[in-house]
Design a protein around this motif. Structure first.
Motif, mmCIF file in Angstrom:
data_model
loop_
_atom_site.group_PDB
_atom_site.id
_atom_site.type_symbol
_atom_site.label_atom_id
_atom_site.label_comp_id
_atom_site.label_asym_id
_atom_site.label_seq_id
_atom_site.Cartn_x
_atom_site.Cartn_y
_atom_site.Cartn_z
ATOM 1 N N LEU A 149 0.833 -1.204 0.000
ATOM 2 C CA LEU A 149 0.000 0.000 0.000
ATOM 3 C C LEU A 149 0.866 1.253 0.000
ATOM 4 C CD1 LEU A 149 -2.780 1.412 0.269
ATOM 5 C CD2 LEU A 149 -2.498 1.228 2.761
ATOM 6 N N GLY A 150 1.904 1.238 0.829
ATOM 7 C CA GLY A 150 2.806 2.389 0.878
ATOM 8 C C GLY A 150 3.531 2.604 -0.434
ATOM 9 N N MET A 151 3.947 1.502 -1.077
ATOM 10 C CA MET A 151 4.728 1.622 -2.303
ATOM 11 C C MET A 151 3.874 1.878 -3.537
ATOM 12 S SD MET A 151 7.753 -1.179 -1.833
ATOM 13 C CE MET A 151 8.564 -0.540 -3.280
ATOM 14 N N THR A 152 2.617 1.412 -3.522
ATOM 15 C CA THR A 152 1.768 1.577 -4.706
ATOM 16 C C THR A 152 0.888 2.814 -4.651
ATOM 17 O OG1 THR A 152 0.073 0.156 -3.694
ATOM 18 C CG2 THR A 152 1.667 -0.892 -5.166
ATOM 19 N N VAL A 153 0.645 3.349 -3.441
ATOM 20 C CA VAL A 153 -0.265 4.496 -3.303
ATOM 21 C C VAL A 153 0.444 5.719 -2.718
ATOM 22 C CG1 VAL A 153 -2.413 5.347 -2.290
ATOM 23 C CG2 VAL A 153 -2.256 2.968 -3.057
ATOM 24 N N LEU A 154 0.954 5.582 -1.488
ATOM 25 C CA LEU A 154 1.502 6.748 -0.792
ATOM 26 C C LEU A 154 2.778 7.268 -1.445
ATOM 27 C CD1 LEU A 154 0.938 5.671 2.930
ATOM 28 C CD2 LEU A 154 -0.485 7.149 1.503
ATOM 29 N N ASN A 155 3.716 6.370 -1.716
ATOM 30 C CA ASN A 155 4.980 6.799 -2.317
ATOM 31 C C ASN A 155 4.789 7.415 -3.698
ATOM 32 O OD1 ASN A 155 7.501 5.868 -4.161
ATOM 33 N ND2 ASN A 155 8.220 6.421 -2.126
ATOM 34 N N PRO A 156 4.046 6.779 -4.626
ATOM 35 C CA PRO A 156 3.827 7.411 -5.932
ATOM 36 C C PRO A 156 3.072 8.732 -5.834
ATOM 37 C CG PRO A 156 3.326 5.080 -6.049
ATOM 38 C CD PRO A 156 3.512 5.409 -4.603
ATOM 39 N N ALA A 157 2.116 8.814 -4.905
ATOM 40 C CA ALA A 157 1.357 10.064 -4.756
ATOM 41 C C ALA A 157 2.276 11.220 -4.387
ATOM 42 C CB ALA A 157 0.265 9.888 -3.708
ATOM 43 N N CYS A 158 3.195 10.972 -3.449
ATOM 44 C CA CYS A 158 4.158 12.015 -3.065
ATOM 45 C C CYS A 158 5.098 12.331 -4.218
ATOM 46 C CB CYS A 158 4.957 11.563 -1.841
ATOM 47 S SG CYS A 158 3.991 11.390 -0.336
ATOM 48 N N GLY A 159 5.529 11.281 -4.950
ATOM 49 C CA GLY A 159 6.423 11.501 -6.078
ATOM 50 C C GLY A 159 5.778 12.303 -7.187
ATOM 51 N N ILE A 160 4.517 12.000 -7.486
ATOM 52 C CA ILE A 160 3.799 12.746 -8.527
ATOM 53 C C ILE A 160 3.589 14.194 -8.089
ATOM 54 C CG2 ILE A 160 1.586 12.960 -9.723
ATOM 55 C CD1 ILE A 160 1.449 9.887 -9.676
ATOM 56 N N GLY A 161 3.255 14.373 -6.803
ATOM 57 C CA GLY A 161 3.102 15.728 -6.290
ATOM 58 C C GLY A 161 4.387 16.525 -6.383
ATOM 59 N N ALA A 162 5.528 15.848 -6.121
ATOM 60 C CA ALA A 162 6.820 16.527 -6.193
ATOM 61 C C ALA A 162 7.141 16.948 -7.617
ATOM 62 C CB ALA A 162 7.915 15.606 -5.655
ATOM 63 N N MET A 163 6.774 16.105 -8.600
ATOM 64 C CA MET A 163 7.068 16.413 -10.006
ATOM 65 C C MET A 163 6.279 17.606 -10.527
ATOM 66 S SD MET A 163 7.746 12.858 -12.049
ATOM 67 C CE MET A 163 6.729 11.743 -11.113
ATOM 68 N N LYS A 164 5.218 17.969 -9.835
ATOM 69 C CA LYS A 164 4.470 19.164 -10.225
ATOM 70 C C LYS A 164 5.288 20.423 -9.976
ATOM 71 C CE LYS A 164 0.347 21.835 -8.996
ATOM 72 N NZ LYS A 164 0.035 22.217 -10.378
ATOM 73 N N PHE A 165 6.201 20.349 -9.000
ATOM 74 C CA PHE A 165 6.932 21.541 -8.581
ATOM 75 C C PHE A 165 8.388 21.580 -9.030
ATOM 76 C CE2 PHE A 165 3.602 20.833 -5.380
ATOM 77 C CZ PHE A 165 2.953 22.062 -5.434
ATOM 78 N N ALA A 166 8.946 20.457 -9.450
ATOM 79 C CA ALA A 166 10.386 20.446 -9.749
ATOM 80 C C ALA A 166 10.697 19.501 -10.901
ATOM 81 C CB ALA A 166 11.178 20.045 -8.505
ATOM 82 N N ASN A 167 11.876 19.717 -11.488
ATOM 83 C CA ASN A 167 12.355 18.913 -12.594
ATOM 84 C C ASN A 167 12.724 17.511 -12.108
ATOM 85 O OD1 ASN A 167 14.204 17.818 -14.646
ATOM 86 N ND2 ASN A 167 14.105 19.873 -15.524
#
Length: 346
Positions: free
Chosen positions: A63-81
Motif C-alpha cells: 500500500l505504501g509503495m503503490t499508493v503513498l509513495n507514488p502520490a508524493c512523487g507525482i506531487g513533487a514532479m508538479k513543482f520540480a524537474n
C-alpha cells in the motif's frame, strides 16, 4: 495563488524526501513480512499466526509503495524537474540503514552508516546545484515533437533490449548474474515513472481526452506496479540492504538517463558551478550507494532460508535454527562453509 519557480522546487524536494521515507518504511515492512515465516515449517503450530501477520505486513508495505509513495512523487514532479528529484530516492537507503535494526533485526555496520552519511552529503550538493527549472505546461505539438524524435525512439528501443536481457538474467544459472538482474529489475523500469510528468503537463494545457495522455498515464501505472512487484520478489530472495540499494541505484541511473535525453538539463544550468558541482554531487551520492551495494551485514544470509541450498548461499545467522527446522540444516551449513573455503583457496 501560483507558486513561484524559486519556491516551487523546494516544495518538490520536501515531497521527495517524504516519499523516500515512505518508500523505505514500505520496503522494511515487506522485508519483515518475509522474515516472519523464514525457516518455519507449514506444519508448525505457530505458522498460521505468523503467516497471517506476514500477509498483513506485506499488504501494508505494498500500500505504501503503490499508493503513498507514488502520490508524493507525482506531487513533487508538479513543482520540480525530475532530474533534481530522482537522486532523492537515494535517501531511501539512509532510512533503511537507520531503521533496519528496529524493524528487521538486520543491524547496519559502521561502514553502512558512513555510506549513508555520504549519500546525504551528495543529496545536499545535488539539491543546491541541480536544475531548478520546471516545465509545468506542455503543448500537444511539443509533446509529439519530443517523443517522436530519433533520440527518444532510440532510448525506448535501447531500454527495451536492456530489460529483456535483465528479465532473462533473473533466470540465469549463474548466481551472480541472477542476483544482479533481480537487483536492477525493479528500479530500472520504475525509473520510467518520471515520464508521467509530461503526461500531467499535457493534461494541464490540453484537452484531457488526448490518447497520448492516457497512454502515458497507463504506462506509468504499469511500470510503477511492475517495479514494485520485482522489488518484492527481490526482497524475498535477498536482504533489505542489497535489495533497496540495487533498486535505488538502478532507479537513479534510469531516471537520470531519461532526464539527460528528455530535458537536456545542462542547458538549463546558468552557472559553471552548477555544471561542475551537480555531477560531483551525483558521484558522491552514487559512491555512498556503491559502498552499501558491496557491504554485507555480517552473519546474514544474502538469500532467503529457502534458497540456502544454493552453492552461493550463506546461513541466515551464525548458530541460528529457525522454527520447525531439522538438525540436518546444521550439516548443510557446515558443508556450505567447507565449499566456500575450498572456493576461496581456488
Amino acid at each position: 495563488m501560483a507558486i513561484s519557480e524559486s519556491v516551487g522546487w523546494m516544495i518538490g524536494v520536501l515531497l521527495s524526501v517524504f516519499a523516500s521515507w515512505v518508500g523505505a518504511a514500505s520496503k522494511l515492512v515487506i522485508r519483515k513480512s518475509w522474515k516472519l515465516i523464514e525457516g518455519v515449517e507449514e506444519t508448525h503450530l505457530s505458522y498460521p499466526g505468523l503467516f497471517a501477520r506476514s500477509r498483513f505486513l506485506h499488504s501494508l508495505g505494498l500500500l505504501g509503495m503503490t499508493v503513498l509513495n507514488p502520490a508524493c512523487g507525482i506531487g513533487a514532479m508538479k513543482f520540480a524537474n525530475p532530474s533534481l528529484l530522482a537522486p532523492f530516492s537515494g535517501l531511501t537507503l539512509v532510512w533503511v540503514v537507520l531503521f533496519s535494526k528496529a524493524t528487521t533485526g538486520e543491524e547496519p555496520t559502521s561502514v553502512q552508516i558512513i555510506a549513508a552519511t555520504t549519500i546525504v552529503l551528495g543529496e545536499i550538493i545535488v539539491t543546491i546545484f541541480g536544475d531548478h527549472s520546471n516545465e509545468d505546461e506542455l503543448s500537444l505539438d511539443r509533446f509529439n515533437d519530443i517523443y517522436r524524435s530519433p533520440k527518444m525512439v532510440g532510448y525506448f528501443i535501447g531500454f527495451g533490449v536492456f530489460y529483456i536481457a535483465v528479465t532473462l538474467g533473473c533466470k540465469s544459472p549463474i548466481p551472480a548474474v541472477e542476483k544482479f538482474c533481480w537487483g536492477v529489475s525493479g528500479g530500472s523500469i520504475a525509473g520510467l515513472l518520471l515520464f508521467i510528468k509530461d503526461s500531467l503537463s499535457l493534461f494541464k494545457s490540453e484537452s484531457p481526452w488526448h490518447w497520448q495522455i492516457w497512454l502515458f498515464l497507463s504506462g506509468a501505472m504499469f511500470v510503477g506496479l511492475y517495479g514494485i512487484r520485482c522489488l518484492s520478489f527481490c526482497m524475498k530472495r535477498y536482504d533489505t540492504t542489497y535489495s533497496a540499494t540495487m533498486f535505488v541505484v538502478s532507479y537513479i541511473f534510469s531516471a537520470d538517463i531519461m532526464s539527460l535525453i528528455r530535458y537536456d538539463i545542462y542547458k538549463n544550468m546558468e552557472s559553471t558551478a552548477q555544471k561542475v558541482l551537480f555531477p560531483v554531487g551525483m558521484i558522491i551520492l552514487l559512491g555512498g550507494v556503491a559502498i552499501l551495494m558491496t557491504e554485507k551485514i555480517p552473519g546474514f544470509c544474502s538469500r532467503t532460508v529457502g534458497a540456502c541450498s544454493r552453492d552461493d548461499a550463506k546461513p541466515l545467522l551464525d548458530g541460528e535454527v529457525g522454527l520447525g527446522r531439522t538438525e540436518g540444516t546444521r550439516d548443510e551449513r557446515r558443508s556450505l562453509s567447507d565449499d566456500e573455503g575450498v572456493n576461496s583457496k581456488l
